[in-house]
Design an enzyme around this catalytic site. Structure first.
Site, short mmCIF file in Angstrom:
data_model
loop_
_atom_site.label_atom_id
_atom_site.label_comp_id
_atom_site.label_asym_id
_atom_site.label_seq_id
_atom_site.Cartn_x
_atom_site.Cartn_y
_atom_site.Cartn_z
N MET A 102 0.99 -1.13 0.09
CA MET A 102 -0.08 0.08 -0.14
C MET A 102 0.89 1.00 -0.05
O MET A 102 0.35 2.43 0.50
CB MET A 102 -1.00 -0.20 1.36
CG MET A 102 -1.94 -1.10 1.33
SD MET A 102 -3.50 -0.98 2.05
CE MET A 102 -2.86 -0.52 3.65
N HIS A 142 9.10 -3.45 3.41
CA HIS A 142 8.53 -3.79 2.23
C HIS A 142 9.81 -4.04 1.16
O HIS A 142 9.81 -4.95 0.60
CB HIS A 142 7.95 -2.44 1.50
CG HIS A 142 6.69 -1.92 2.34
ND1 HIS A 142 6.85 -0.72 2.94
CD2 HIS A 142 5.56 -2.38 2.29
CE1 HIS A 142 5.45 -0.76 3.48
NE2 HIS A 142 4.83 -1.58 2.95
N GLN A 179 -10.48 -2.78 2.32
CA GLN A 179 -9.95 -3.49 3.42
C GLN A 179 -9.66 -2.33 4.77
O GLN A 179 -9.35 -2.90 5.92
CB GLN A 179 -8.61 -4.11 3.46
CG GLN A 179 -7.20 -2.97 3.08
CD GLN A 179 -5.92 -3.71 2.61
OE1 GLN A 179 -5.86 -4.22 1.57
NE2 GLN A 179 -5.04 -3.72 3.48
N LEU A 187 5.61 -11.37 7.62
CA LEU A 187 5.04 -12.10 8.58
C LEU A 187 4.72 -11.07 9.81
O LEU A 187 3.87 -11.68 10.77
CB LEU A 187 6.10 -13.30 9.17
CG LEU A 187 5.87 -14.42 8.12
CD1 LEU A 187 7.15 -15.39 8.71
CD2 LEU A 187 4.61 -15.15 7.90
N LYS A 188 5.14 -9.87 9.68
CA LYS A 188 4.25 -8.90 10.77
C LYS A 188 3.00 -8.78 10.61
O LYS A 188 2.25 -8.88 11.63
CB LYS A 188 4.95 -7.43 10.25
CG LYS A 188 4.19 -6.60 11.18
CD LYS A 188 4.79 -5.04 10.60
CE LYS A 188 3.96 -4.20 11.40
NZ LYS A 188 2.61 -4.08 10.71
N SER A 211 6.62 -0.14 10.08
CA SER A 211 5.30 -0.06 9.78
C SER A 211 4.69 1.39 9.46
O SER A 211 5.23 2.32 9.85
CB SER A 211 4.15 -0.14 10.91
OG SER A 211 2.80 -0.04 10.76
#
Ligand code: AMP
Length: 297
Positions: free
Chosen positions: A35, A42, A66, A153-154, A190
């Protein structure tokens, strides 16, 4: 079309995407959906995908379906210029950046509703989130037709749901879950960390510390006790609202009382205006899982 370090091409329409991909059918295609607001997490996926595939497609699309009605769709960080500068440093072939109207040209006439693995963890407060994730990824898988797709996997529940629909719908793609990339102190990178104040940002690595405190004791106490240890640790170390601390089987995300199979310890906290998630996945021998691959073909 942009010319950076490498010959990366920006694609904005389905038509262009079809035309470009039509010429590469015989090659392996790696795909990293994002995103945007890219960071080293990323980039770790993009770098792995680069190594393993002939052709590499990265998508940047803030997927409206979402986001829940009161979530951060409007304010979600969008920084295409900065993202492209980062991607240009890696040898990406195509960056797919569609408008919402390109992906959702009209109101959808159908839904995709995963009925397992979604009622727990983040699904409790985000009841429509994983349906939206499944919808966009099935669309993107159909459009890009990747050989391999890479995820962090976060977002372990997301990976569990992807594993579910790829298997149940026989989607011919290998999915790869890669370890969470953290800052030096342990905070999971994040895009939403941008919402944290400086004080909160400097405290937020305590989430990972609490998870590791739980891992240390995983063979010594019941899972109920481990959850309390983590909760206690969190409430001492950080001034945030804990949404959940859970220990479940992974990727099934079912209740489990002992380390008889792979498990996840997952945490969500609401810290100032940011909702942060983190987890560790532990093999039945007590070691931490690094990479998970699923290939149903
Ligand atoms: P997003 O842009 O947040 O949708 O994330 C795109 C992909 O990057 C997803 O597969 C995420 O799980 C992954 N990702 C996000 N943060 C990290 C991180 N800190 N480490 C590894 N992967 C990540």
């Amino acid at each position: 079309m942009s010319k950076g370090l490498y010959d990366m091409e920006i694609i904005r329409t389905l038509k262009q995407l079809n035309e470009k991909l039509a010429n590469v059918q015989s090659k392996s295609v790696g795909f990293v959906p994002t995103m945007g607001a890219l960071h080293n997490g990323h980039l770790s996926l993009i770098e792995k995908a680069r190594i393993e595939n002939d052709l590499l497609v990265v998508s940047i699309f803030v997927n409206p379906s979402q986001f829940g009605p009161n979530e951060d769709l409007k304010t979600y960080p969008r920084q295409e210029g900065a993202d492209l500068k980062l991607i240009e440093l890696i040898d990406v072939d195509f960056v797919f950046i569609p408008e919402v109207s390109e992906i959702y040209p009209r109101e959808m006439g159908m839904e995709i509703t995963p009925i397992k693995r979604t009622a727990v963890l983040c699904g409790q407060t985000r009841p429509t989130h994983f349906a939206g994730v499944a919808m966009i990824l099935i669309k993107l898988f159909n459009l890009v037709q990747p050989t391999r797709a890479y995820f962090g996997l976060k977002d372990a529940q997301q990976f569990a749901v992807i594993d579910l629909f790829v298997t149940d719908l026989n989607i011919p793609v290998e999915i790869i879950g890669l370890p969470t990339v953290r800052n030096q102190r342990g905070l999971a990178l994040s895009s939403r960390n941008a919402y944290l104040s400086e004080i909160a940002y400097n405290q937020a690595h305590q989430i990972h510390a609490a998870l590791l405190a739980g891992h240390k004791e995983i063979k010594n106490y019941t899972f109920e006790r481990i959850k309390l240890i983590i909760l206690d640790d969190l409430s001492k170390r950080i001034n945030a609202k804990v949404e959940y601390v859970e220990i479940l089987s992974y990727p099934e995300l079912e209740d489990i009382n002992e380390l008889s199979e792979q498990i996840i310890i997952a945490v969500a906290i609401v810290y100032e205006s940011a909702r942060l998630i983190d987890n560790i996945i532990i093999h039945s021998d007590g070691t931490l899982a690094q990479e998970i691959r699923r290939n149903i073909q």
